[in-house]
Design an enzyme around this catalytic site. Structure first.
Site, PDB file in Angstrom:
ATOM      1  N   HIS A 141      -4.126  -0.914  -5.345  1.00  0.00           N
ATOM      2  CA  HIS A 141      -4.515   0.375  -5.299  1.00  0.00           C
ATOM      3  C   HIS A 141      -3.238   0.977  -6.590  1.00  0.00           C
ATOM      4  O   HIS A 141      -2.418   0.176  -6.894  1.00  0.00           O
ATOM      5  CB  HIS A 141      -4.407   1.158  -3.871  1.00  0.00           C
ATOM      6  CG  HIS A 141      -2.787   0.682  -3.470  1.00  0.00           C
ATOM      7  ND1 HIS A 141      -1.838   1.605  -3.632  1.00  0.00           N
ATOM      8  CD2 HIS A 141      -2.733  -0.122  -2.518  1.00  0.00           C
ATOM      9  CE1 HIS A 141      -0.632   1.432  -2.715  1.00  0.00           C
ATOM     10  NE2 HIS A 141      -1.231   0.194  -2.152  1.00  0.00           N
ATOM     11  N   CYS A 156       1.141  -4.766  -0.461  1.00  0.00           N
ATOM     12  CA  CYS A 156      -0.209  -4.640  -1.407  1.00  0.00           C
ATOM     13  C   CYS A 156       0.283  -4.731  -2.931  1.00  0.00           C
ATOM     14  O   CYS A 156       1.224  -5.080  -3.144  1.00  0.00           O
ATOM     15  CB  CYS A 156      -0.549  -2.999  -0.924  1.00  0.00           C
ATOM     16  SG  CYS A 156      -1.638  -2.821   0.329  1.00  0.00           S
TER      17      CYS A 156
END
Length: 226
Positions: A141, A156
């Site tokens: 992301h 992440c």
């Protein structure tokens, strides 16, 4: 080939890890992208050692970008994954921050279980252009990459904010993402993307000589302060 700079400075083409004093982040080219939109699907390979992702279409390199993966204690696990969910905005159910009644951040690294003082507010972290890789909350992301070449996330894979919308348009559920750890930072960035209409074997595999010269200067400066 489009090149994107964080500021009006010529970017650093080397991804050598400078620690503890890397060059200012403003000197880095953060990504290159030249999708020929030819045959084949998109694939992604992320090197935890260099903190660089390489993007391919049908085996042809069409781009690269810096990433920021899990820092110590939150490391991103190497492996073969596939994108399993895509959302333009996803709110994290694991991490966020707390603000005081005036809206000032009182705790920038909070979790849903973190005690919230009276009058304060917990905010879950928004993850823009979310591309899930695991069932336990790891995905790609948009996010901050404070020191290119160094891990900084909670697990992440953060991508440059001005680049991730482009990638999101060509990735789909099922896109393969390979996470590897080579053990050492790369001395150079991946081969430059193949320009539209050219063949992979004629694509230059190293940065331009004038960029290499500037990178060498930065490397020397970095070594002087270590």
């Amino acid at each position: 080939m489009r090149r994107f700079l964080l500021l009006a400075l010529l970017g650093l083409p080397s991804c050598t890890l400078f620690h503890p004093a890397p060059p200012p982040k403003a000197s880095h080219v953060m990504y290159e992208w030249d999708d020929d939109k030819g045959p084949g699907d998109i694939s992604v390979e992320i090197d935890l050692s260099s903190q660089i992702a390489t993007y391919k279409r049908g085996g042809r390199t069409i781009g690269w970008s810096f990433v920021s993966t899990g820092k110590e204690g939150h490391s991103t696990t190497p492996g073969n994954y596939r994108v399993s969910e895509m959302m333009e905005v996803k709110l994290s159910n694991l991490y966020g921050w707390i603000t005081d009644p005036a809206g000032n951040v009182s705790n920038g690294d909070a979790q849903p279980t973190t005690p919230v003082p009276e009058g304060h507010t917990y905010h879950p972290s928004p993850m823009h252009y979310w591309m899930r890789l695991t069932s336990y909350g790891v995905g790609m992301h948009a996010g901050e990459i404070p020191r290119p070449g160094e891990a900084a996330s909670h697990g992440c894979i953060r991508l440059p904010k001005d680049f991730v919308p482009t990638l999101y348009q060509v990735v789909k559920v099922g896109t393969p993402v390979k996470v590897i750890k080579t053990g050492v930072p790369k001395a150079e960035l991946p081969p430059r993307p193949v320009a539209s209409g050219s063949s992979p074997e004629h694509a230059p595999s190293h940065p331009r000589s004038d960029q290499r010269d500037q990178a060498s200067t930065v490397e020397r400066q970095a070594r002087q302060v270590q």
